[in-house]
Structure formats: C-alpha cells, structure tokens
Design a protein around this motif. Structure first.
Motif, PDB file in Angstrom:
ATOM      1  N   THR A  39     -10.539  -7.816  -7.886  1.00 20.61           N
ATOM      2  CA  THR A  39     -11.119  -8.110  -7.256  1.00 20.61           C
ATOM      3  C   THR A  39     -12.320  -8.395  -6.304  1.00 20.61           C
ATOM      4  OG1 THR A  39      -9.427  -8.611  -5.085  1.00 20.61           O
ATOM      5  CG2 THR A  39      -9.255 -10.162  -6.924  1.00 20.61           C
ATOM      6  N   ASN A  40     -12.342  -6.885  -6.432  1.00 19.71           N
ATOM      7  CA  ASN A  40     -13.828  -6.586  -5.226  1.00 19.71           C
ATOM      8  C   ASN A  40     -13.699  -6.877  -4.115  1.00 19.71           C
ATOM      9  OD1 ASN A  40     -15.797  -5.577  -8.219  1.00 19.71           O
ATOM     10  ND2 ASN A  40     -16.336  -7.882  -7.998  1.00 19.71           N
ATOM     11  N   SER A  41     -12.562  -6.053  -3.935  1.00 22.42           N
ATOM     12  CA  SER A  41     -11.757  -6.086  -2.146  1.00 22.42           C
ATOM     13  C   SER A  41     -11.256  -4.979  -1.209  1.00 22.42           C
ATOM     14  CB  SER A  41     -10.714  -7.297  -1.943  1.00 22.42           C
ATOM     15  OG  SER A  41      -9.898  -7.114  -3.187  1.00 22.42           O
ATOM     16  N   CYS A  42     -12.020  -3.801  -2.794  1.00 25.08           N
ATOM     17  CA  CYS A  42     -11.151  -2.359  -2.360  1.00 25.08           C
ATOM     18  C   CYS A  42     -12.326  -1.899  -1.015  1.00 25.08           C
ATOM     19  CB  CYS A  42     -11.343  -1.688  -2.988  1.00 25.08           C
ATOM     20  SG  CYS A  42      -9.650  -1.828  -4.239  1.00 25.08           S
ATOM     21  N   ASP A  43     -11.485  -1.419  -0.151  1.00 21.07           N
ATOM     22  CA  ASP A  43     -12.463  -0.885   1.380  1.00 21.07           C
ATOM     23  C   ASP A  43     -13.315   0.280   0.353  1.00 21.07           C
ATOM     24  OD1 ASP A  43     -10.453   0.714   1.721  1.00 21.07           O
ATOM     25  OD2 ASP A  43      -9.470  -0.356   3.838  1.00 21.07           O
ATOM     26  N   ARG A  44     -14.161   1.526   1.546  1.00 19.01           N
ATOM     27  CA  ARG A  44     -14.379   2.767   0.778  1.00 19.01           C
ATOM     28  C   ARG A  44     -12.479   3.390   0.640  1.00 19.01           C
ATOM     29  NH1 ARG A  44     -15.245   7.652   2.170  1.00 19.01           N
ATOM     30  NH2 ARG A  44     -17.453   8.209   0.720  1.00 19.01           N
ATOM     31  N   PHE A  45     -11.892   3.991   1.673  1.00 23.54           N
ATOM     32  CA  PHE A  45     -10.722   4.493   1.035  1.00 23.54           C
ATOM     33  C   PHE A  45     -10.523   4.170   0.303  1.00 23.54           C
ATOM     34  CE2 PHE A  45     -11.754   4.451   5.735  1.00 23.54           C
ATOM     35  CZ  PHE A  45     -12.327   6.469   6.000  1.00 23.54           C
ATOM     36  N   GLU A  46      -9.302   2.859   0.091  1.00 24.51           N
ATOM     37  CA  GLU A  46      -8.755   2.326  -1.073  1.00 24.51           C
ATOM     38  C   GLU A  46      -8.899   3.054  -2.636  1.00 24.51           C
ATOM     39  OE1 GLU A  46      -6.823  -1.295   1.368  1.00 24.51           O
ATOM     40  OE2 GLU A  46      -9.000  -1.832  -0.002  1.00 24.51           O
TER      41      GLU A  46
ATOM     42  N   GLU B 238      -1.934  -3.232 -12.508  1.00 22.88           N
ATOM     43  CA  GLU B 238      -0.365  -3.577 -11.649  1.00 22.88           C
ATOM     44  C   GLU B 238      -0.550  -3.564  -9.851  1.00 22.88           C
ATOM     45  OE1 GLU B 238       2.711  -4.429 -13.680  1.00 22.88           O
ATOM     46  OE2 GLU B 238       2.204  -3.784 -15.358  1.00 22.88           O
ATOM     47  N   GLY B 239      -0.590  -2.227  -9.776  1.00 25.13           N
ATOM     48  CA  GLY B 239      -0.638  -1.603  -8.231  1.00 25.13           C
ATOM     49  C   GLY B 239      -1.278  -2.544  -7.538  1.00 25.13           C
ATOM     50  N   TYR B 240      -0.896  -2.256  -6.265  1.00 29.45           N
ATOM     51  CA  TYR B 240      -2.321  -3.049  -5.583  1.00 29.45           C
ATOM     52  C   TYR B 240      -3.781  -2.315  -4.846  1.00 29.45           C
ATOM     53  CZ  TYR B 240      -3.397  -3.206  -0.253  1.00 29.45           C
ATOM     54  OH  TYR B 240      -4.468  -3.340   1.255  1.00 29.45           O
ATOM     55  N   HIS B 241      -4.160  -1.107  -5.431  1.00 26.22           N
ATOM     56  CA  HIS B 241      -5.559  -0.270  -5.379  1.00 26.22           C
ATOM     57  C   HIS B 241      -6.424  -0.588  -6.736  1.00 26.22           C
ATOM     58  CE1 HIS B 241      -3.310   2.073  -2.761  1.00 26.22           C
ATOM     59  NE2 HIS B 241      -4.580   3.108  -2.460  1.00 26.22           N
ATOM     60  N   ALA B 242      -4.779  -1.375  -7.796  1.00 23.75           N
ATOM     61  CA  ALA B 242      -5.892  -2.106  -8.864  1.00 23.75           C
ATOM     62  C   ALA B 242      -6.254  -3.453  -8.778  1.00 23.75           C
ATOM     63  CB  ALA B 242      -4.507  -2.089 -10.475  1.00 23.75           C
ATOM     64  N   GLN B 243      -5.019  -4.674  -7.808  1.00 22.01           N
ATOM     65  CA  GLN B 243      -5.049  -6.135  -7.543  1.00 22.01           C
ATOM     66  C   GLN B 243      -6.935  -6.267  -6.813  1.00 22.01           C
ATOM     67  OE1 GLN B 243      -3.914  -8.223  -9.091  1.00 22.01           O
ATOM     68  NE2 GLN B 243      -2.223  -6.784 -10.104  1.00 22.01           N
TER      69      GLN B 243
ATOM     70  N   PHE C 204       0.594  -1.254  -0.543  1.00 20.25           N
ATOM     71  CA  PHE C 204      -0.023  -0.109  -0.440  1.00 20.25           C
ATOM     72  C   PHE C 204       0.784   1.015   0.314  1.00 20.25           C
ATOM     73  CE2 PHE C 204      -2.211   3.829   2.211  1.00 20.25           C
ATOM     74  CZ  PHE C 204      -3.543   3.484   1.477  1.00 20.25           C
ATOM     75  N   ARG C 205       1.933   1.305   0.955  1.00 20.78           N
ATOM     76  CA  ARG C 205       2.943   2.496   0.942  1.00 20.78           C
ATOM     77  C   ARG C 205       3.632   2.912  -0.275  1.00 20.78           C
ATOM     78  NH1 ARG C 205       3.101   4.562   6.046  1.00 20.78           N
ATOM     79  NH2 ARG C 205       1.983   3.445   7.696  1.00 20.78           N
ATOM     80  N   LYS C 206       4.195   1.900  -1.122  1.00 16.79           N
ATOM     81  CA  LYS C 206       4.885   1.632  -1.712  1.00 16.79           C
ATOM     82  C   LYS C 206       4.352   2.340  -3.446  1.00 16.79           C
ATOM     83  CE  LYS C 206       8.134  -2.240  -1.298  1.00 16.79           C
ATOM     84  NZ  LYS C 206       9.429  -1.256  -1.063  1.00 16.79           N
ATOM     85  N   TRP C 207       2.647   1.648  -3.240  1.00 16.05           N
ATOM     86  CA  TRP C 207       1.987   2.127  -4.608  1.00 16.05           C
ATOM     87  C   TRP C 207       2.101   3.865  -4.055  1.00 16.05           C
ATOM     88  CZ3 TRP C 207       2.506   0.232  -8.973  1.00 16.05           C
ATOM     89  CH2 TRP C 207       2.999  -1.699  -9.501  1.00 16.05           C
ATOM     90  N   GLY C 208       1.571   3.994  -2.961  1.00 18.52           N
ATOM     91  CA  GLY C 208       1.092   5.362  -2.532  1.00 18.52           C
ATOM     92  C   GLY C 208       2.353   6.159  -2.392  1.00 18.52           C
ATOM     93  N   ILE C 209       3.315   5.377  -2.910  1.00 15.95           N
ATOM     94  CA  ILE C 209       4.833   6.434  -2.631  1.00 15.95           C
ATOM     95  C   ILE C 209       5.254   6.976  -5.050  1.00 15.95           C
ATOM     96  CG2 ILE C 209       7.384   6.351  -3.627  1.00 15.95           C
ATOM     97  CD1 ILE C 209       6.114   8.132  -0.795  1.00 15.95           C
TER      98      ILE C 209
END
Length: 585
Positions: A196-203, A187-192, A155-160
């Motif tokens: 898979t429809n597993s993102c929470d609201r903040f993501e 390819e990023g954390y949020h994209a993955q 999460f932090r890596k893709w944020g940077i």
C-alpha cells in the motif's frame, strides 16, 4: 443489621489499645526510613534512554546501573525493568552474552506484575538472541516462540517470525526458513504496508532485510529465484539510501556470482567494501574483502590480500581493547555499589533487627484478631442479609398470588355463592350449571398454582413447557408449536430457562385478555448462538396498538434485558400481533 456500627466501634477501640503501645515504643527506637528516589530515577531514565538511542553505550551503561541501585523494585518497577532490559541489550551488543543472560534472569520475576507485554517480549527476544549467538539454537527457538505467543503488535510478531527464520537458516533448515520468509515477505506486517506504499523508512529497511534473507535461503536451495530477491532488496536500499545495509546486498550478490561470474562478483565486492567502509561495518567489510581476494588478479590480488590481513589484525586488537574497557567499567561500578551497600547495611542492620523482633509478635496478634473479626462480621452480615432478602421475596410472592386470587376468583366465588342461595339445588339443570361453574373456578385456581409452581429444570423441562403452552389452547384458540424439539434445553442455563418459561406465560396471559385470536403459532429456533422465539396470531380486536401491547409486556422486556436479550412487538392490519424474542445463549 443495625448491630454492625456497634461492632465496628468495638473493633476500632481494640485496635487503638493494641496499636498505641507499639507506637509509643517506636518513639524510643530510631527506624531507618527508605529514601524516596522516584524523581531521581525518572530524571536519570531520560538521560540514559537518550544515550542509548545515540549509541553512547558507555554513559548509558553507567546511568542504567545507577538507576538500578536507586530504584525501589516495587514503586519504580517500570523504570527498574526498563533499565535491566537496556543493560541486557548493551551486554549483547558488546558480545557478552553470558552477562546479558544473567541480566534477563533478574527481569523474569517482575513480568507477572507488568501489564504491557512489551517487557516480556523484550526479555524473551534478548534471551533468544543470546542463545542464538552462543549456538544453543533449540533454546533460542523456545524463547522466540514465547515472544511470538504474547499479545503484542503485528510489527513485533512478524519481527519474531523473522528471528525464527534466521535460526532455521543457521540450522541449515533452508526449506523451513524459506517457507517462513515467504510468509513474512508476502503476508507479513511489512509486506502489507509495502503493497500500500505506506511503509516508513525504518519499515522499508526491515523489509529489505527479510527479502535478502529469503534470497540467501533460495541460494542455498539452488533456487534461481534467489537473484530476484537480492535485487528487490538492493533496489529498496538504494531508493531509501540505507547506508548501513547496502553493503549487505552487494556482499550477497558477490557471493551469488562468485563461481558463475567472477568479474561480476568482483564488481559487487568492490561496491560492498566501499559502502561498508563508509559506515565502518566490520562484518560486510570482512565478507567483501574475502570475496575480492577470491576474484581479484595481478596487482589487485596483492593489494586486497594485504588490506585483508591488516584489517583482520586491527579488528582483533580493537575488539580485545573494547572488551577490556567495558570489563573495567563493569568492575569499577560494581565495586562502588557493593562498598556503599555494605556500609549502609552494617549501619541499619542491628537497629532494624531489634525493632522487627519487638513488632513481629504485636503485628501477628493484630492481624489474627482483625481476620477473625472480619470473617465473623461477614458471616453474620451475609446470613442476615440473605434471610431478609428471602423473607422479602416470600412476602412479595404471597402478596402477588393473593392479589391474583382476589382479582380472578373473588368475583366468581361471590357469584357462585349468590347463585347457590337463590337457586334450587334439586333441579338437575341448576346442579349441572353449578358444577360447571365450580369446575371453571377449579381450573383458574389450578392455572394460578401452575404459574407459581416450581419449574422443572431437568430433562422434564421441555415437557413442562409444552404442558404450560397447551393450557392456553382451547376450543376457540388453536396454538401451533414449531421447533421446540430442536432446542437442546439441557445445555441452556437455568436462569434463561426461567426467563423463557415466565415470558411465554406473560405473553399468553396478555393475549388471552386483550386478543380475540383463533389461531396462534409459536416458533423456536437457534440462530448464531441466540435463542429466537416468534409468536404470531390472527388477532383483529386491537389494531395499530403495538405500543400499548409492548407496555403490557414491559415485565417480559425487563426480564430479557437483564440477560442482554430484547423483545420486539409489531402489528399489521388483518394479520394480528407478532412478538419476537431474542435471547443470547
């Protein structure tokens, strides 16, 4: 080794003689003890964090500053650094990037003591953002890349990476920025998690920002795909009712249609202004009003022009007022701290300085004496221990060789002696038999000598290994060796070479005693950084006894286990024994 307790008693006695006078002197001088504020620091940290999370930055600032003044920078290091990080963020939110940078500089010396990388990540991120906001873009990239190289969460890596992409956008390197956001949004954390429809609201909120940024890059590159990403971002924001960021999507769409479809641009600008007004988001209100001024006509143009002028004037006044209030808070609190610290230091300085001078020399003598004694004690301890272990090893080796000589040669020598006494040595046949018997005794003695001789570890190791194997080959047993030359023995550690050499000796010794094999093969190969050795023979003497054989090879198994290797023994009817050795390199 029995002298060690006596030496320790002497050390304790000398220490008591040195320390007791110093202790007595301390009773005559009052020493100011530092108050333990750890409990109060913990309590204030909970309050400050709550204020920070609720955007109550005024009270958060006061509480964090109080935490810093009370903290022991060693004992309370985590809370101390956390408070500095939060203060740096507050300064940043208020637009005071210089003061934010000064606060981060105070964090940097503590990072080497912090086990969790989140502290370093926050420090580097804040510093990078400060440089970004002050247009020092190259320095911003340096600190963002420092944060990227830390062992932190995905999460932090893709944020940077997202932050680096934004810097590229400001540098107008839209190709580089687009490439970065393409990676992030596919390819990023949020994209993955989105796939898979597993993102929470903040993501989902973060992912929509990244899609919007990619749209901005494409728009500047005149790529028609920009509108697709603007719409994807808007769709996500509408779905989760992202009130804080919906206005950004409408503003981007308004700008996209500004020249090609003014009516549609006006529509999106109105929607963006409406949503930005609901949450009082200054940036998007400003953008959307400017687009409304450019696309409106008639009475609407006059209306939005007046709103735009009034809005910019009021915002400038409000920003100046907030900045002055924040400066007053910083000044007053800093002044109180400085006055309190000055009074405390004046009170304690004289007493502490005198006590330090008296104790300094005594402490130096004690430290020097203890260091010298420990070094001397360790020297004698290690020397005696090494000598004892060496003597024990020599004794065990001599005992083992003696037992082997007795077991294997005593009977042969006795038989030879008896035969010499009872035979006519003048007869050629008898003489030849005696010579053959002597030759066998010599060969056994030579073999025992070879088994206990020094193993060559240089370039001659392979030759020595071949010679050892060939000694077990005779007219009744033919040994085939495969792959020995394919192993780079010079690159293998010394202890592992010893293990291979001695293990093969024990395997051949065991097979010689308990096998009637006439053919044996030995295969060496390297497989996935493991040395594998396979022994197979056509023994028929003992069937279905792999367990017994493995017990006889227990010492080989123990040797291998110490090096994280293993041994497998198996037998198969009419196919002899198979021994498999695996040794990690």
């Amino acid at each position: 080794m029995k002298k060690a307790p006596a030496l320790l008693k002497i050390l304790v006695s000398v220490l008591l003689l040195l320390v007791l006078p110093t202790s007595c002197k301390k009773e005559k001088h009052a020493v100011l003890k530092k108050t333990d504020n750890t409990a109060e620091v913990k309590r204030l940290t909970i309050i400050a964090d709550s204020c920070f999370e609720n955007s109550d930055y005024k009270n958060a600032f006061n509480t964090y500053t109080r935490i810093i003044s009370l903290s022991d920078t060693v004992k309370d290091r985590i809370d101390y650094v956390d408070a500095l990080i939060s203060l740096a963020y507050i300064y940043q939110y208020q637009g005071d990037y210089i003061q934010s940078e000064e606060t981060v500089i105070k964090i940097l010396p503590h990072l080497k003591y912090m086990k969790k990388p989140r502290f370093a990540w926050n420090a580097y991120f804040i510093q990078g953002f400060n440089y970004f906001k002050t247009d020092n873009l190259e320095s911003a990239l340096v600190y963002f890349r420092k944060a990227l190289n830390l062992n932190t969460s995905a999460f932090r890596k893709w944020g940077i990476l997202n932050s680096i992409g934004i810097v590229y956008m400001k540098q107008k390197k839209y190709n580089a920025a687009a490439y970065m956001f393409e990676k992030i949004t596919t390819e990023g954390y949020h994209a993955q998690k989105f796939k898979t429809n597993s993102c929470d609201r903040f993501e989902l909120m973060d992912y929509a920002v990244m899609l919007n940024n990619l749209g901005i890059c494409y728009q500047n590159l005149k790529n028609p795909k920009a509108i697709d990403f603007y719409n994807k971002s808007l769709k996500i924001r509408l779905k989760i009712n992202d009130r804080d960021n919906i206005s950004s999507s409408y503003a981007a769409l308004s700008e996209y249609y500004l020249k090609t479809n003014p009516a549609l641009a006006n529509k999106y600008a109105k929607l963006g202004y409406e949503k930005a007004s609901e949450v009082n988001f200054y940036v998007d209100k400003n953008y959307c009003l400017s687009f409304l001024v450019q696309t409106a006509t008639g009475n609407e143009l006059k209306k939005y022009t007046n709103i735009y002028i009034h809005f910019t004037d009021s915002i400038n006044k409000a920003r100046l007022k907030n900045k002055n209030q924040f400066s007053d808070i910083k000044y007053n609190f800093k002044k109180d701290i400085e006055e309190n610290l000055e009074l405390k230091s004046q009170k304690a300085e004289h007493e502490l300085e005198m006590q330090r001078q008296k104790n300094r020399s005594n402490i130096s003598y004690v430290v020097i004496f203890i260091s010298a004694f420990i070094l001397l004690f360790l020297f004698f301890h290690i020397t005696l221990k090494g000598k004892k272990e060496k003597d024990d090893a020599i004794f065990k080796s001599e005992l083992r060789i003696s037992q082997k000589l007795h077991n294997e040669l005593a009977n042969d020598v006795f038989k030879l002696s008896t035969r010499i006494q009872n035979s006519n040595l003048e007869e050629p046949k008898t003489k030849e038999e005696l010579l053959n018997h002597l030759d066998q005794i010599y060969l056994k003695t030579r073999k025992i000598s070879k088994e206990n001789s020094i193993i060559p570890f240089n370039e001659n190791y392979e030759i020595g290994l071949k010679e050892m194997i060939s000694e077990y080959s005779h007219s009744d047993l033919h040994i085939i060796v495969n792959g020995l030359n394919t192993v780079s023995w010079s690159k293998i550690e010394r202890i592992k070479k010893i293990t291979v050499f001695r293990s093969l000796q024990e395997i051949f010794d065991t097979m010689k005693k308990h096998s009637d094999a006439s053919l044996a093969s030995l295969t060496f190969k390297i497989n996935d950084k493991n040395l594998q050795i396979i022994y197979i023979d056509n023994n028929t003497k003992v069937q279905n006894s792999s367990i017994n054989l493995k017990n006889r090879l227990k010492s080989v198994e123990n040797r291998l286990k110490t090096l994280k290797g293993f041994l497998q023994v198996s037998d198969s009817e009419n196919q002899g024994f198979k021994v498999f050795i695996n040794l990690p390199l």
